[in-house]
Design a protein around this motif. Structure first.
Motif, short mmCIF file in Angstrom:
data_model
loop_
_atom_site.label_atom_id
_atom_site.label_comp_id
_atom_site.label_asym_id
_atom_site.label_seq_id
_atom_site.Cartn_x
_atom_site.Cartn_y
_atom_site.Cartn_z
N PHE A 1 -0.17 9.98 2.85
CA PHE A 1 -0.44 10.85 3.98
C PHE A 1 0.25 10.30 5.23
N ASP A 2 0.48 11.19 6.17
CA ASP A 2 1.06 10.80 7.45
C ASP A 2 -0.01 10.26 8.40
N ALA B 1 -9.32 -0.33 6.64
CA ALA B 1 -8.30 -1.07 5.89
C ALA B 1 -8.06 -0.44 4.53
N LEU B 2 -9.14 0.03 3.87
CA LEU B 2 -8.99 0.71 2.58
C LEU B 2 -8.14 1.96 2.74
N TRP B 3 -8.45 2.80 3.74
CA TRP B 3 -7.71 4.05 3.90
C TRP B 3 -6.29 3.83 4.41
N THR B 4 -6.07 2.79 5.17
CA THR B 4 -4.71 2.45 5.55
C THR B 4 -3.92 2.10 4.29
N ALA B 5 -4.54 1.36 3.39
CA ALA B 5 -3.89 1.04 2.11
C ALA B 5 -3.70 2.29 1.26
N LEU B 6 -4.76 3.11 1.12
CA LEU B 6 -4.67 4.30 0.26
C LEU B 6 -3.60 5.28 0.72
N THR B 7 -3.34 5.32 2.01
CA THR B 7 -2.36 6.28 2.53
C THR B 7 -0.98 5.66 2.70
#
Length: 128
Positions: free
Chosen positions: A69-70, A18-24
């Motif tokens: 990011f994609d 969830a963090l990386w989905t948000a960060l990207t």
């Protein structure tokens, strides 16, 4: 039934995703802010340490196109249970935008509040 440690590991890995989905995402600050403990620290490459003490400064630092990011993938993931209310997720992250690749190691420390919600205490990334 999975053990309590297995359930914690699964929950922390889901939180990390969830963090990386948000960060990207196109605008990461609101979601990252929501995932974070009020005392959280963020150490991103080539940036000053970010805190949530000033929400506007935090949002400005993560304004688009921050980490846009994609796609991304975790490698070498390790979830360490500190105790029933704290854990650390470490990994290598590979992310792409067009034909550019971002490769780093990452580490997030999560703490569980009295409400049962896991929040970020500290997050860091180191470019490889």
């Amino acid at each position: 039934m999975p053990s309590i440690h297995d359930r914690i590991r699964e929950e922390l890995l889901n939180k990390e995703r969830a963090l990386w989905t948000a960060l990207t995402s196109a605008d990461p600050a609101p979601a990252v802010f929501k995932l974070s403990n009020p005392e959280a620290n963020f150490m991103f490459p080539q940036m000053e340490i970010l805190t949530l003490q000033d929400e506007e400064t935090f949002k400005k630092a993560l304004r688009p196109p921050f980490h846009r990011f994609d796609g991304y993938q975790f490698e070498e993931v390790r979830t360490i249970i500190v105790d029933l209310m704290a854990g650390v997720v470490t990994y290598k992250i590979r992310a792409v935008r067009g034909n550019k690749e971002y490769t780093a190691t990452g580490s997030t420390t999560w703490s569980q509040g009295s409400d049962g919600e896991w929040t970020i205490a500290s997050h860091s990334e180191t470019l490889l």
